[in-house]
Design a protein around this motif. Structure first.
Motif, PDB file in Angstrom:
ATOM      1  N   ASP A 259       0.918  24.855  47.417  1.00 38.10           N
ATOM      2  CA  ASP A 259       0.055  25.374  46.358  1.00 38.10           C
ATOM      3  C   ASP A 259      -0.124  26.868  46.581  1.00 38.10           C
ATOM      4  O   ASP A 259      -0.462  27.295  47.690  1.00 38.10           O
ATOM      5  CB  ASP A 259      -1.325  24.702  46.402  1.00 38.10           C
ATOM      6  CG  ASP A 259      -1.305  23.300  45.809  1.00 38.10           C
ATOM      7  OD1 ASP A 259      -0.225  22.873  45.353  1.00 38.10           O
ATOM      8  OD2 ASP A 259      -2.348  22.643  45.815  1.00 38.10           O
ATOM      9  N   ILE A 260       0.108  27.628  45.520  1.00 39.22           N
ATOM     10  CA  ILE A 260      -0.075  29.074  45.643  1.00 39.22           C
ATOM     11  C   ILE A 260      -1.071  29.566  44.597  1.00 39.22           C
ATOM     12  O   ILE A 260      -1.204  29.002  43.512  1.00 39.22           O
ATOM     13  CB  ILE A 260       1.253  29.841  45.500  1.00 39.22           C
ATOM     14  CG1 ILE A 260       1.868  29.658  44.104  1.00 39.22           C
ATOM     15  CG2 ILE A 260       2.255  29.392  46.558  1.00 39.22           C
ATOM     16  CD1 ILE A 260       3.079  30.530  43.889  1.00 39.22           C
ATOM     17  N   ASP A 261      -1.759  30.638  44.956  1.00 36.48           N
ATOM     18  CA  ASP A 261      -2.673  31.325  44.044  1.00 36.48           C
ATOM     19  C   ASP A 261      -1.855  32.383  43.311  1.00 36.48           C
ATOM     20  O   ASP A 261      -1.388  33.337  43.920  1.00 36.48           O
ATOM     21  CB  ASP A 261      -3.796  31.963  44.864  1.00 36.48           C
ATOM     22  CG  ASP A 261      -4.773  32.730  43.993  1.00 36.48           C
ATOM     23  OD1 ASP A 261      -4.555  32.820  42.764  1.00 36.48           O
ATOM     24  OD2 ASP A 261      -5.751  33.251  44.554  1.00 36.48           O
ATOM     25  N   THR A 262      -1.661  32.200  42.004  1.00 29.37           N
ATOM     26  CA  THR A 262      -0.729  33.060  41.280  1.00 29.37           C
ATOM     27  C   THR A 262      -1.350  34.369  40.816  1.00 29.37           C
ATOM     28  O   THR A 262      -0.643  35.225  40.276  1.00 29.37           O
ATOM     29  CB  THR A 262      -0.147  32.333  40.053  1.00 29.37           C
ATOM     30  OG1 THR A 262      -1.225  31.862  39.256  1.00 29.37           O
ATOM     31  CG2 THR A 262       0.736  31.189  40.481  1.00 29.37           C
ATOM     32  N   ALA A 263      -2.636  34.527  41.017  1.00 29.61           N
ATOM     33  CA  ALA A 263      -3.249  35.808  40.639  1.00 29.61           C
ATOM     34  C   ALA A 263      -2.594  36.927  41.430  1.00 29.61           C
ATOM     35  O   ALA A 263      -2.485  36.868  42.642  1.00 29.61           O
ATOM     36  CB  ALA A 263      -4.751  35.768  40.924  1.00 29.61           C
ATOM     37  N   GLY A 264      -2.075  37.909  40.750  1.00 28.58           N
ATOM     38  CA  GLY A 264      -1.443  39.021  41.450  1.00 28.58           C
ATOM     39  C   GLY A 264       0.068  38.914  41.540  1.00 28.58           C
ATOM     40  O   GLY A 264       0.719  39.866  41.943  1.00 28.58           O
ATOM     41  N   LEU A 265       0.632  37.747  41.180  1.00 30.80           N
ATOM     42  CA  LEU A 265       2.086  37.603  41.165  1.00 30.80           C
ATOM     43  C   LEU A 265       2.619  37.969  39.780  1.00 30.80           C
ATOM     44  O   LEU A 265       2.025  37.625  38.765  1.00 30.80           O
ATOM     45  CB  LEU A 265       2.506  36.177  41.491  1.00 30.80           C
ATOM     46  CG  LEU A 265       2.218  35.653  42.890  1.00 30.80           C
ATOM     47  CD1 LEU A 265       2.845  34.281  43.060  1.00 30.80           C
ATOM     48  CD2 LEU A 265       2.719  36.605  43.960  1.00 30.80           C
ATOM     49  N   ASP A 266       3.771  38.638  39.792  1.00 34.50           N
ATOM     50  CA  ASP A 266       4.403  39.013  38.523  1.00 34.50           C
ATOM     51  C   ASP A 266       5.917  39.008  38.721  1.00 34.50           C
ATOM     52  O   ASP A 266       6.458  39.881  39.381  1.00 34.50           O
ATOM     53  CB  ASP A 266       3.911  40.390  38.074  1.00 34.50           C
ATOM     54  CG  ASP A 266       4.545  40.806  36.743  1.00 34.50           C
ATOM     55  OD1 ASP A 266       5.311  40.008  36.172  1.00 34.50           O
ATOM     56  OD2 ASP A 266       4.268  41.929  36.297  1.00 34.50           O
ATOM     57  N   ALA A 267       6.571  38.014  38.126  1.00 37.48           N
ATOM     58  CA  ALA A 267       8.007  37.829  38.356  1.00 37.48           C
ATOM     59  C   ALA A 267       8.841  38.958  37.777  1.00 37.48           C
ATOM     60  O   ALA A 267       9.971  39.168  38.205  1.00 37.48           O
ATOM     61  CB  ALA A 267       8.463  36.503  37.768  1.00 37.48           C
ATOM     62  N   ASP A 268       8.315  39.651  36.789  1.00 40.38           N
ATOM     63  CA  ASP A 268       9.106  40.718  36.185  1.00 40.38           C
ATOM     64  C   ASP A 268       8.930  42.018  36.958  1.00 40.38           C
ATOM     65  O   ASP A 268       9.660  42.949  36.768  1.00 40.38           O
ATOM     66  CB  ASP A 268       8.676  40.936  34.723  1.00 40.38           C
ATOM     67  CG  ASP A 268       8.842  39.653  33.924  1.00 40.38           C
ATOM     68  OD1 ASP A 268       9.917  39.044  34.029  1.00 40.38           O
ATOM     69  OD2 ASP A 268       7.883  39.262  33.219  1.00 40.38           O
TER      70      ASP A 268
END
Length: 268
Positions: A259-268
DNA sequence: ATGGTAGCGCTGCTA
């Protein structure tokens, strides 16, 4: 966001079990290996009815990998693209962007025996995977490379290192090839968060291996630093295997998820 | 671990 990997050893034989497990485990992304389905036999509609978009690369009788996603599916790519494939086109790698995460689902060649032609192909395939990753991504990207690596990274990851001496899955060239992939910028996150021995993901069907604890940890989540920092929790899900008998037809691999916290991740 | 299971598919290969 929950990301899982599962070598299902034939999706035709395991479809009902996978569907049930999706409802229970509720992953946002599921990477499958060994679907053993042709490209057109993949049950796209049935997964869609459970809320998952999917991309599959299949060849029929053997291999076959897929990515299922509830959080979007774009930038998909089957195989190594323009790079030479040491297996000559076996269905072993598929890539997609799922929400804020880049996802690569892999089924690394088994290798059969040290010195076998297939062993050299396995090593070449691993080096080509590293090249593929370095051409498409940077270590700063939110990236997970997940699946059945057919390598136990450490002696803690096999039930009896002594009995595996001189065998595939533990040999130094295989471990070195995996290390070169990690050195590019990936962390074996389940090992990073679990220091204990024997967190196995695979048990041979033969000789009652599961109930004797004769397992290996060969299904791995390799993640870049942004994903490692965002990982809150991981689990090797042995529950189905513990509670299913032979007649229930479990896979010989378990699902592994993080499980990951996706806040702050941006694939682009 | 050296093949006792499983899957595919129909014979023996793959893992």
């Amino acid at each position: 966001m929950r990301i899982a990997t599962w070598n299902v050893n034939s999706l035709r034989a395991r479809l009902g079990r996978v569907q049930t497990w999706l409802d229970e485990a509720m992953p946002d992304v599921l990477c499958l290996q060994e679907t053993k389905l042709s490209q057109n036999d993949f049950p796209t509609e049935s997964f869609a009815s459970q809320g998952y978009e999917s991309i599959h690369v299949g060849q029929g009788r053997w291999n076959g990998v897929a990515i299922l996603s509830k959080v979007g599916l774009s930038n998909t790519e089957r195989g190594f693209g323009g790079l030479e494939d040491p297996t000559g086109g076996e269905a072993r790698i598929v890539t997609a962007q799922c929400g804020p995460l880049n996802v690569v689902s892999v089924y690394v060649p088994n290798g059969r025996e040290l010195g076998h032609e297939q062993y050299d192909i396995k090593l070449a395939w691993l080096d080509q995977l590293r090249t593929f990753l370095s051409e498409r991504f940077t270590p700063g990207d939110p990236l997970i490379v997940t699946g059945d690596f057919n390598i136990a990274p450490d002696d803690r990851d096999v039930w009896s290192p002594k009995r595996f001496a001189g065998k595939t899955h533990v040999s130094q060239p295989e471990r070195d090839a995996l290390q070169r992939i990690k050195d590019w910028g990936l962390t074996d996150i389940v090992r990073d968060r679990n220091d204990e021995d024997r967190i196995f993901t695979f048990w041979d069907y033969r000789m009652g291996a599961f109930h004797r604890g004769w397992g290996m940890r060969i299904d791995l989540h390799l993640v870049t630093k942004p994903v490692a920092s965002a990982t809150r929790w991981s689990l090797v899900d042995t529950y189905p295997r513990r509670t299913l008998g032979r007649d229930d037809k479990p896979s010989d691999h378990t699902a592994v998820f993080i499980d990951i916290d996706t806040a702050g991740l941006d694939a682009d």
